[in-house]
Design a protein around this motif. Structure first.
Motif, PDB file in Angstrom:
ATOM      1  N   GLN A 187      -0.578   5.497   8.303  1.00  0.00           N
ATOM      2  CA  GLN A 187      -0.147   4.199   7.798  1.00  0.00           C
ATOM      3  C   GLN A 187      -1.340   3.320   7.447  1.00  0.00           C
ATOM      4  O   GLN A 187      -1.328   2.609   6.435  1.00  0.00           O
ATOM      5  N   PHE A 188      -2.374   3.368   8.272  1.00  0.00           N
ATOM      6  CA  PHE A 188      -3.567   2.584   7.994  1.00  0.00           C
ATOM      7  C   PHE A 188      -4.226   3.023   6.691  1.00  0.00           C
ATOM      8  O   PHE A 188      -4.610   2.197   5.851  1.00  0.00           O
ATOM      9  N   ASN A 232      -2.797   4.559   4.177  1.00  0.00           N
ATOM     10  CA  ASN A 232      -1.919   4.201   3.054  1.00  0.00           C
ATOM     11  C   ASN A 232      -2.084   2.726   2.680  1.00  0.00           C
ATOM     12  O   ASN A 232      -2.126   2.370   1.488  1.00  0.00           O
ATOM     13  N   GLN A 233      -2.208   1.871   3.695  1.00  0.00           N
ATOM     14  CA  GLN A 233      -2.425   0.458   3.413  1.00  0.00           C
ATOM     15  C   GLN A 233      -3.765   0.239   2.732  1.00  0.00           C
ATOM     16  O   GLN A 233      -3.885  -0.599   1.819  1.00  0.00           O
ATOM     17  N   GLN A 234      -4.773   0.984   3.167  1.00  0.00           N
ATOM     18  CA  GLN A 234      -6.093   0.868   2.544  1.00  0.00           C
ATOM     19  C   GLN A 234      -6.035   1.269   1.068  1.00  0.00           C
ATOM     20  O   GLN A 234      -6.625   0.615   0.200  1.00  0.00           O
ATOM     21  N   ARG A 239      -3.384   1.190  -0.931  1.00  0.00           N
ATOM     22  CA  ARG A 239      -2.634   0.187  -1.685  1.00  0.00           C
ATOM     23  C   ARG A 239      -3.486  -1.029  -1.970  1.00  0.00           C
ATOM     24  O   ARG A 239      -3.472  -1.594  -3.097  1.00  0.00           O
ATOM     25  N   SER A 240      -4.248  -1.469  -0.968  1.00  0.00           N
ATOM     26  CA  SER A 240      -5.095  -2.647  -1.186  1.00  0.00           C
ATOM     27  C   SER A 240      -6.170  -2.358  -2.233  1.00  0.00           C
ATOM     28  O   SER A 240      -6.514  -3.234  -3.054  1.00  0.00           O
TER      29      SER A 240
END
Length: 293
Positions: free
Chosen positions: A281-282, A284-286, A288-289
């Motif tokens: 999840q971390f 994936n967030q990276q 996306r950002s």
């Protein structure tokens, strides 16, 4: 003629001396027969030495395997409570007096307990508790429970019918740290023909095992006297009792240890899976950002 006989005797003596010298000549190697005999004797001596060494080694090692370290005397405490009756007809029991003693019979704790309900039966003929004593009591049951809990922490508790006292105090204590003379099998007896062991009265056990008379007819019970009797009963069979507890603990460990390992592995696998999900999840967030930027 005499000279010839003497010379003949001298020659015989010389021959005997010569044969002796030939048997063990100086500087000559030993005979085959003597060498084999010495080798055999050396083998026998080594065998005896090895057997003796093994026996001594077994004697040194066997105590460590078969014996265990006895708990220190300072770890033991004995407890006894006296009850009074509350509620209708005094059928419910309430703790009125608590006594705790150490290995040597010294009093660690002794107090009367202030009652929160009206006492309907003081049971003086058994408990020895009187109305006057309880009127002077200032310690509440909660305060007593806190003190007793601290005293019993990691201690071996000795007593008779301890389940009743602990339930009245609302305190739990580990079974492997409990020595109850009411439930120790060698102190119990078969009451009927159903092969079921039943507890015996402390009075009977003290009379039979200790040749001591307690709880005399016409005299009230003494919490100190009862705790001391239970302690002395335990001391009379201490090695046997501790051996039995040690075997039970080892059996429990053998049964539960594999299950504990399985539970630990399952727990670690779940923890690793959770960490992997959080890590994914971390990331994936990276991503996306970064895409937004």
């Amino acid at each position: 003629m005499v000279q010839s006989i003497d010379s003949h005797n001298d020659s015989k003596q010389a021959l005997r001396d010569g044969s002796k010298k030939r048997q063990n000549p100086i500087g000559s190697p030993p005979s085959r027969h003597s060498t084999e005999k010495e080798v055999r004797q050396d083998v026998v001596n080594k065998s005896r030495y090895n057997k003796s060494s093994r026996r001594q080694s077994n004697r040194r090692q066997s105590p460590n395997k078969s014996r265990f370290e006895m708990p220190p005397k300072a770890q033991y405490l004995a407890l006894d409570c006296e009850m009074v009756g509350v509620g209708p007809d005094g059928q419910s029991s309430s703790v009125a007096c608590v006594t705790v003693i150490d290995w040597h019979g010294g009093i660690i704790f002794h107090s009367f307990i202030r009652q929160t309900e009206p006492v309907t039966d003081y049971r003086t003929f058994v408990s020895g508790i009187t109305e006057k004593q309880l009127q002077k009591a200032t310690m509440s049951l909660d305060e007593c429970r806190g003190i007793i809990s601290q005293l019993l922490y990691n201690r071996i508790l000795v007593g008779h019918a301890l389940q009743n006292d602990l339930e009245a105090l609302r305190i739990s204590h580990p079974w492997w740290l409990t020595r109850d003379s009411a439930t120790f099998e060698p102190f119990m007896k078969f009451r009927f023909d159903d092969n079921v062991l039943w507890p015996r009265r402390l009075k009977d056990l003290a009379n039979e095992k200790l040749s001591r008379e307690i709880q005399k007819a016409g005299h009230p019970h003494s919490a100190y006297e009862d705790a001391l009797a239970a302690f002395d009963l335990y001391k009379s069979v201490r090695m046997q009792w501790e051996s039995a507890v040690n075997r039970e603990v080892q059996e429990m460990n053998n049964i539960h240890y594999p299950q504990m390992v399985r539970n630990y592995k399952e727990q670690m696998a779940m923890e690793y899976a959770r960490l992997a999900r959080e890590q994914q999840q971390f990331f994936n967030q990276q991503r996306r950002s970064q895409m937004v930027q």
